[in-house]
Design a protein around this motif. Structure first.
Motif, PDB file in Angstrom:
ATOM      1  N   PHE A  45      11.210   8.776  -3.318  1.00 12.93           N
ATOM      2  CA  PHE A  45      11.935   9.241  -4.490  1.00 12.93           C
ATOM      3  C   PHE A  45      11.160   8.885  -5.760  1.00 12.93           C
ATOM      4  N   LYS A  46      11.053   9.873  -6.650  1.00 12.02           N
ATOM      5  CA  LYS A  46      10.351   9.665  -7.910  1.00 12.02           C
ATOM      6  C   LYS A  46      11.132   8.695  -8.788  1.00 12.02           C
ATOM      7  N   LYS A  47      10.422   7.754  -9.357  1.00 13.05           N
ATOM      8  CA  LYS A  47      11.054   6.789 -10.241  1.00 13.05           C
ATOM      9  C   LYS A  47      11.551   7.486 -11.498  1.00 13.05           C
ATOM     10  N   PRO A  48      12.820   7.342 -11.841  1.00  9.90           N
ATOM     11  CA  PRO A  48      13.339   8.042 -13.027  1.00  9.90           C
ATOM     12  C   PRO A  48      12.711   7.507 -14.309  1.00  9.90           C
ATOM     13  N   ASP A  49      12.469   8.432 -15.264  1.00  8.73           N
ATOM     14  CA  ASP A  49      11.943   8.056 -16.575  1.00  8.73           C
ATOM     15  C   ASP A  49      13.058   8.304 -17.588  1.00  8.73           C
ATOM     16  N   PHE A  50      13.553   7.244 -18.198  1.00  6.97           N
ATOM     17  CA  PHE A  50      14.678   7.372 -19.123  1.00  6.97           C
ATOM     18  C   PHE A  50      14.229   7.641 -20.557  1.00  6.97           C
ATOM     19  N   ASN A  51      12.920   7.738 -20.770  1.00 12.21           N
ATOM     20  CA  ASN A  51      12.397   8.098 -22.086  1.00 12.21           C
ATOM     21  C   ASN A  51      12.322   9.620 -22.168  1.00 12.21           C
ATOM     22  N   GLY A  52      13.242  10.217 -22.943  1.00 11.77           N
ATOM     23  CA  GLY A  52      13.350  11.672 -22.977  1.00 11.77           C
ATOM     24  C   GLY A  52      12.096  12.355 -23.468  1.00 11.77           C
ATOM     25  N   LYS A  53      11.471  11.832 -24.520  1.00 10.05           N
ATOM     26  CA  LYS A  53      10.257  12.451 -25.046  1.00 10.05           C
ATOM     27  C   LYS A  53       9.135  12.404 -24.019  1.00 10.05           C
ATOM     28  N   ARG A  54       8.919  11.257 -23.422  1.00 15.20           N
ATOM     29  CA  ARG A  54       7.847  11.135 -22.437  1.00 15.20           C
ATOM     30  C   ARG A  54       8.104  12.039 -21.238  1.00 15.20           C
ATOM     31  N   ARG A  55       9.371  12.145 -20.850  1.00 12.38           N
ATOM     32  CA  ARG A  55       9.722  12.979 -19.694  1.00 12.38           C
ATOM     33  C   ARG A  55       9.438  14.454 -19.973  1.00 12.38           C
ATOM     34  N   ARG A  56       9.847  14.946 -21.127  1.00 14.75           N
ATOM     35  CA  ARG A  56       9.648  16.374 -21.397  1.00 14.75           C
ATOM     36  C   ARG A  56       8.170  16.690 -21.631  1.00 14.75           C
ATOM     37  N   LEU A  57       7.422  15.772 -22.240  1.00  8.44           N
ATOM     38  CA  LEU A  57       6.005  16.049 -22.479  1.00  8.44           C
ATOM     39  C   LEU A  57       5.205  15.982 -21.183  1.00  8.44           C
ATOM     40  N   SER A  58       5.538  15.055 -20.310  1.00  8.57           N
ATOM     41  CA  SER A  58       4.812  14.972 -19.043  1.00  8.57           C
ATOM     42  C   SER A  58       5.090  16.174 -18.158  1.00  8.57           C
ATOM     43  N   SER A  59       6.230  16.832 -18.377  1.00  4.66           N
ATOM     44  CA  SER A  59       6.546  18.028 -17.593  1.00  4.66           C
ATOM     45  C   SER A  59       5.773  19.251 -18.074  1.00  4.66           C
ATOM     46  N   ALA A  60       5.181  19.173 -19.256  1.00  2.00           N
ATOM     47  CA  ALA A  60       4.438  20.300 -19.825  1.00  2.00           C
ATOM     48  C   ALA A  60       3.035  20.316 -19.229  1.00  2.00           C
ATOM     49  N   LEU A  61       2.717  21.350 -18.504  1.00  2.00           N
ATOM     50  CA  LEU A  61       1.405  21.481 -17.865  1.00  2.00           C
ATOM     51  C   LEU A  61       0.497  22.460 -18.591  1.00  2.00           C
ATOM     52  N   THR A  62       1.075  23.282 -19.459  1.00  2.00           N
ATOM     53  CA  THR A  62       0.307  24.276 -20.207  1.00  2.00           C
ATOM     54  C   THR A  62       0.775  24.288 -21.655  1.00  2.00           C
TER      55      THR A  62
ATOM     56  N   ASP B 131      -0.976  14.686 -28.880  1.00  2.00           N
ATOM     57  CA  ASP B 131      -1.810  14.065 -27.845  1.00  2.00           C
ATOM     58  C   ASP B 131      -1.742  14.871 -26.550  1.00  2.00           C
ATOM     59  N   ARG B 132      -0.541  15.346 -26.214  1.00  3.81           N
ATOM     60  CA  ARG B 132      -0.370  16.114 -24.978  1.00  3.81           C
ATOM     61  C   ARG B 132      -1.103  17.454 -25.067  1.00  3.81           C
ATOM     62  N   THR B 133      -1.058  18.116 -26.221  1.00  4.85           N
ATOM     63  CA  THR B 133      -1.816  19.353 -26.412  1.00  4.85           C
ATOM     64  C   THR B 133      -3.287  19.118 -26.126  1.00  4.85           C
ATOM     65  N   ILE B 134      -3.835  18.078 -26.733  1.00  2.79           N
ATOM     66  CA  ILE B 134      -5.265  17.793 -26.564  1.00  2.79           C
ATOM     67  C   ILE B 134      -5.574  17.460 -25.108  1.00  2.79           C
ATOM     68  N   ALA B 135      -4.688  16.701 -24.452  1.00  2.69           N
ATOM     69  CA  ALA B 135      -4.913  16.340 -23.050  1.00  2.69           C
ATOM     70  C   ALA B 135      -4.895  17.574 -22.153  1.00  2.69           C
ATOM     71  N   ILE B 136      -3.944  18.480 -22.383  1.00  7.67           N
ATOM     72  CA  ILE B 136      -3.858  19.699 -21.572  1.00  7.67           C
ATOM     73  C   ILE B 136      -5.128  20.530 -21.724  1.00  7.67           C
ATOM     74  N   LEU B 137      -5.547  20.751 -22.961  1.00  8.58           N
ATOM     75  CA  LEU B 137      -6.737  21.571 -23.195  1.00  8.58           C
ATOM     76  C   LEU B 137      -7.991  20.895 -22.640  1.00  8.58           C
ATOM     77  N   THR B 138      -8.052  19.572 -22.774  1.00  6.71           N
ATOM     78  CA  THR B 138      -9.201  18.839 -22.232  1.00  6.71           C
ATOM     79  C   THR B 138      -9.292  19.012 -20.726  1.00  6.71           C
ATOM     80  N   GLU B 139      -8.162  18.835 -20.038  1.00 10.10           N
ATOM     81  CA  GLU B 139      -8.144  19.016 -18.579  1.00 10.10           C
ATOM     82  C   GLU B 139      -8.591  20.430 -18.203  1.00 10.10           C
TER      83      GLU B 139
END
Length: 420
Positions: free
Chosen positions: A20-37, A372-380
């Motif tokens: 089972f995936k460990k729940p992340d209670f930080n809403g911002k971190r959760r929604r940004l980590s779900s963004a793949l594009t 930061d997430r934008t830059i990480a996505i484009l970098t990947e």
């Protein structure tokens, strides 16, 4: 055929295969980590931002044909990979306009940025500095030159200049940017008047925001945006002495449609660093500017926000590179939503690329962390595309790696003459 032998699962084996995936209670971190594009960030941004502010970023001029065509041009890229080359590591670094960048893209100038999300340019500059890429502050930015420098004290800061009706305002901004250590000036030439931003007019988008029944209803599910807007410092513009009206009205009041090459000469005399002309849209102007000694040009139709049906910068790129690519550095913007778009641009001869909307989608989705997430996505995406093309560094990319599949081509003209 023998039957499959079945057995009851053992509890220990179930625990091995069902983690089972460990729940992340930080809403911002959760929604940004779900963004793949970047498109994922765009959807998050739309949910979290009032329609007027989101549409100011997302929209373009008139029928938004220029923007649609620019994005289609990148979608119509066909790549041609090599094989059997060691790409266990790739080098994404480059040099541009006299200095380094860890990646082949930087953050483009955007106006009224704190209206998108209250951290605004400070988030963009900080994220750019952390990633080792340049940040560009707009004349119509909502953070001061000095505050951007403080947010990115050791990174590369660029300044984008509009020539205003009140020339002393523009000259003063040039002097302040030079004093603050900004190393490159973008002289923007595609905005004699504002484009027809129809979404802004339909939304009643103005500076400062004006409340109506529609905006109030739209704000109800987005209270965090209004809380941030109302509890942070008042929007201030380094170049506007007064506000009140739509963005188009503000631009038309501030911009001078009479600017000329003489203004370019004056700005060059004031600016000690690299000078780049942004908003170039044909080969002839590229040649003239390079002959006049500019350090670089940015092929851009302003993200489709000025003249609709303007040339697609990515389509224009090969012709300009052939004409002036040996004499000046060429950058490109408009429509970039994926690291593959960036790689394709470099392969076709661009030295650098700029991201505008992609940066703002990240900002609206999560402030500094979203950028930061934008830059990480484009970098990947850049790194993965390079590895799949099997090139180890940007200099190995050539036009042989790309075919521009073009849906639109000029109609052949007949030789018939219209008789009088």
């Amino acid at each position: 055929m023998s039957a499959i032998r079945r057995q009851l699962p053992k509890p220990a084996e179930l625990l091995e295969v069902m983690q089972f995936k460990k729940p992340d209670f930080n809403g911002k971190r959760r929604r940004l980590s779900s963004a793949l594009t970047i498109e994922d960030l765009q959807r998050i941004a739309k949910r979290r931002t009032p329609a007027a502010a989101f549409d100011y970023t997302d929209g373009a001029a008139d029928g938004e044909i220029s923007l649609s065509r620019a994005r289609q041009a990148f979608e119509d890229v066909e790549f041609h990979p090599s094989i059997l080359r060691d790409v266990s590591t790739v080098d994404t670094s480059t040099t541009i306009f006299g200095g380094p960048s860890a990646l082949p893209f930087g953050i483009a100038p955007t106006g009224f940025t704190r209206l998108m999300q209250t951290e605004g340019e400070i988030a963009g500059a900080g994220a750019a500095g952390a990633a080792g890429i340049p940040f560009t502050l707009s004349t119509l930015g909502t953070s001061s030159i000095e505050d951007v420098k403080a947010a990115n004290p050791h990174g590369r800061n660029w300044f984008q200049l509009y020539v205003m009706r009140q020339r002393e305002i523009s000259y003063g901004l040039v002097e302040r940017a030079a004093k603050a250590g900004f190393d490159t000036l973008f002289f923007t030439v595609d905005t004699p008047v504002a484009g027809a931003r129809l979404r802004d007019k339909r939304n009643g988008f103005s500076i400062p925001p004006q409340l109506s029944l529609g905006t109030i209803i739209n704000a109800i599910p987005r209270p965090w945006w209004w809380f941030d807007f109302l509890t942070t410092p008042k929007l201030e513009f380094a170049s506007l002495s007064a506000t009140g009206g739509t963005v188009g009205e503000l631009l038309d009041a501030a911009m001078d449609p009479s600017i000329s090459f003489e203004d370019l000469d004056i700005i060059r005399s004031l600016w000690p660093g690299k000078i780049v002309v942004k908003g170039v849209q044909n080969v002839e102007d590229s040649r003239k500017l390079v002959d006049l000694g500019v350090d670089g040009i940015v092929l851009s139709n302003h993200g489709g926000r000025q003249l609709d049906r303007a040339p697609v910068p990515f389509h224009l790129l090969p012709d300009v590179v052939r004409e002036v690519g040996r004499d000046a550095e060429i950058a490109i913007d408009t429509g970039i939503m994926n690291g593959a778009d960036i790689v394709a641009s470099i392969a076709m001869g661009a030295k650098f690329t700029l991201i505008g909307r992609a940066y703002l989608y990240g900002l609206m989705a999560g402030g500094r962390a979203g950028v930061d997430r934008t830059i990480a996505i484009l970098t990947e995406q850049v790194e993965r595309t390079m590895k799949l093309l099997q090139v180890k560094e940007l200099a190995e990319l050539t036009p042989a790696h790309v075919t521009q599949l073009q849906r639109l081509s000029p109609r052949a003209t007949s030789g018939a003459q219209i008789s009088a």
